[in-house]
Design an enzyme around this catalytic site. Structure first.
Site: not given
Ligand code: AMP
Ligand code: MG
Length: 485
Positions: A254-255, A264
């Site tokens: 997803d990244n 990201d």
């Molecule tokens: P990331 O690690 O930022 O790439 O995020 C991975 C997933 O977790 C994605 O679906 C984000 O939208 C979700 N996510 C990360 N942090 C939060 C948060 N504080 N609240 C809601 N969703 C989150």
């Molecule tokens: Mg992400």
């Protein structure tokens, strides 16, 4: 009293319009104490936006998503993804929104996206928020990568919300406004494919082709050609990461973008001492996303993209698998080509020389030599001034390698040294300096952050007075980054 109408902004919504099955209409959370912390004036100008208007209350409201122009249609994007190798069928923008698309002054369509704008239906229990430190970190890293010439999303602004967010401790909250060629990810295709609606995957692929790889539409095998181009864009991207010592840290599917941009910035960081096993992320216990693993992981992620495209590639699934396998296998050769040409440029060589590079990397790894200083120092060595020899405790091993290297160089050493200085940065966002700047910002002092952005935004030109930004971390320093902040 008249209220300012706010910045003029022509938002388009091709993603939401063409792919309603992947877009959930949603609005940003209120940010009553919004205060602009940093605005990317160069990027604003690229987008045809007036920096002065963005600094006004109506502009700040736009940057946090609470004051969007009429007709704006913000959505949370759906995606799935393999996180550390485990498939998650429903990720999506849990704390982010696609505000819409802008066509910049060069005619490029770019997403305007918010992060930290409140919980969406994809939040999975998360608070939907983001903290000032990590959002400034994403701003800084994106600008550094952009200045290094590496394809990346870029931050337009970070706005403090005035709220506190609950992490290990209470932290000031923020919204990041960022711009990317798109937010289409391998995980977007995985989500579409999991619906088992082949026409949705086709619509997504057609959308991605129009946006990023329009030449593929002219090819006899459109979707196979699209796949080939994504594989190539990722091979080029990851080679660029490796050539500057960048560790993304969370290369989940997803990244991984379809555009070939870096996206990201979570636990990412640049190498100090060269060690191929380097991992910075506190949650990467298995070292899955270690520096040296990045090309292999990118290829694995691209194989997951291939899985989703099989029904489009050929009705005969055996034939589709065979064709897709050949494309994903070509990642290795593509990556190695980009890396070898990039290394040749770093070393000032007219032609790639695998042996010389392999021996060099062994030399650096065994002695934990600072990656960035070493490469930048090579031009000084050619000029007969202080080179990287002094970075080695016992320099004889370097001398032997340097003799071979020099023998392989073109004769005009001055020209070689100049060309090397255009590809080997002096300034990267060094972890200890980044931490210092973010700690100050979290306490309310933005000075060190602005200074650091300025330094890393001009990475190849050595300037007096900036010595400390080019120094390695103190020997006892050990950098760890925390995800999900
Ligand atoms: P990331 O690690 O930022 O790439 O995020 C991975 C997933 O977790 C994605 O679906 C984000 O939208 C979700 N996510 C990360 N942090 C939060 C948060 N504080 N609240 C809601 N969703 C989150
Ligand atoms: Mg992400």
């Amino acid at each position: 009293m008249s209220v300012s109408a706010g910045p003029r902004l022509h938002l388009d919504h091709t993603f939401a319009r063409e792919l309603p099955g992947l877009a959930v209409p949603w609005t940003a959370a209120p940010a009553p104490g919004a205060e602009l912390l940093v605005l990317n004036t160069d990027l604003a100008a690229e987008l045809g936006l007036e920096p002065e208007e963005l600094r006004e209350p109506a502009g700040v409201a736009l940057l946090v998503g609470t004051g969007l122009p009429d007709g704006a249609h913000p959505v949370a994007q759906a995606y799935a993804g393999h996180q550390f190798g485990m498939y998650q069928p429903r990720l999506g923008d849990g704390r982010a929104l696609l505000v819409g698309e802008l066509v910049d002054r060069d005619g490029r369509r770019r997403d305007l996206h918010l992060k930290g704008s409140g919980a969406t239906p994809f939040a999975r229990g998360g608070d939907g928020k983001a903290a000032v430190g990590p959002m400034l970190r994403e701003y800084l890293m994106g600008e550094a990568m952009h200045a290094l010439g590496i394809p990346t999303s870029r931050a337009l602004a970070v706005v403090a919300t005035g709220e506190e967010v609950v992490r290990e401790r209470l932290l000031p909250g923020a919204v990041l406004a960022r711009v990317a060629a798109s937010h289409l990810r391998v995980g977007t295709f995985q989500y579409a494919a999991a619906t088992r609606d082949v026409e949705l995957v086709r619509a997504l692929a057609d959308h991605a082709i129009r946006r990023h790889h329009p030449e593929a539409a002219e090819a006899p095998e459109v979707y196979l050609e699209f796949y080939r181009r994504v594989v190539d864009a990722q091979a080029a991207l990851v080679a660029r990461w490796m050539l500057v010592g960048f560790v993304h840290g969370v290369m989940n599917t997803d990244n991984t973008t379809i555009s070939g941009e870096t996206i990201d910035y979570g636990p990412c960081a640049f190498l100090d001492a060269y060690d191929p096993a380097t991992v910075f992320s506190s949650i990467d216990h298995g070292s899955r996303y270690a520096y040296a693993n990045q090309p292999g992981i990118a290829q694995w992620n691209l194989a997951r993209l291939g899985d989703t495209l099989l029904p489009l590639i050929d009705e005969d699934q055996d034939a589709a698998i065979e064709a897709a396998t050949e494309v994903v296998a070509s990642f290795v050769e593509r990556y190695e080509g980009y890396y070898a040409r990039g290394m040749a440029a770093k070393l000032g060589l007219a032609e790639p020389d695998d042996h010389l590079v392999r021996d060099l990397m062994g030399l650096l790894a065994g002695r934990r030599v600072d990656f960035t200083r070493f490469f930048r120092g090579l031009s000084a060595h050619l000029r007969g001034t202080d080179g990287p020899r002094s970075l080695f405790a016992e320099p004889t091993a370097f001398d032997a390698w340097a003799a071979r290297w020099e023998a392989a160089l073109p004769p005009d050493r001055a020209a070689v040294a100049e060309a090397m200085d255009r590809v080997n940065p002096v300034y990267i966002p060094r972890n200890h300096v980044v931490e210092e700047a973010l700690a100050a910002a979290t306490e309310g002092d933005m000075g060190p952050f602005h200074r650091l952005v300025e330094v890393v935004s001009d990475p190849y030109r050595e300037r007096p007075g900036l010595e400390r930004f080019a120094e390695p971390a103190p020997a006892e320093y050990r950098h760890v980054t925390y995800c999900g902040t």
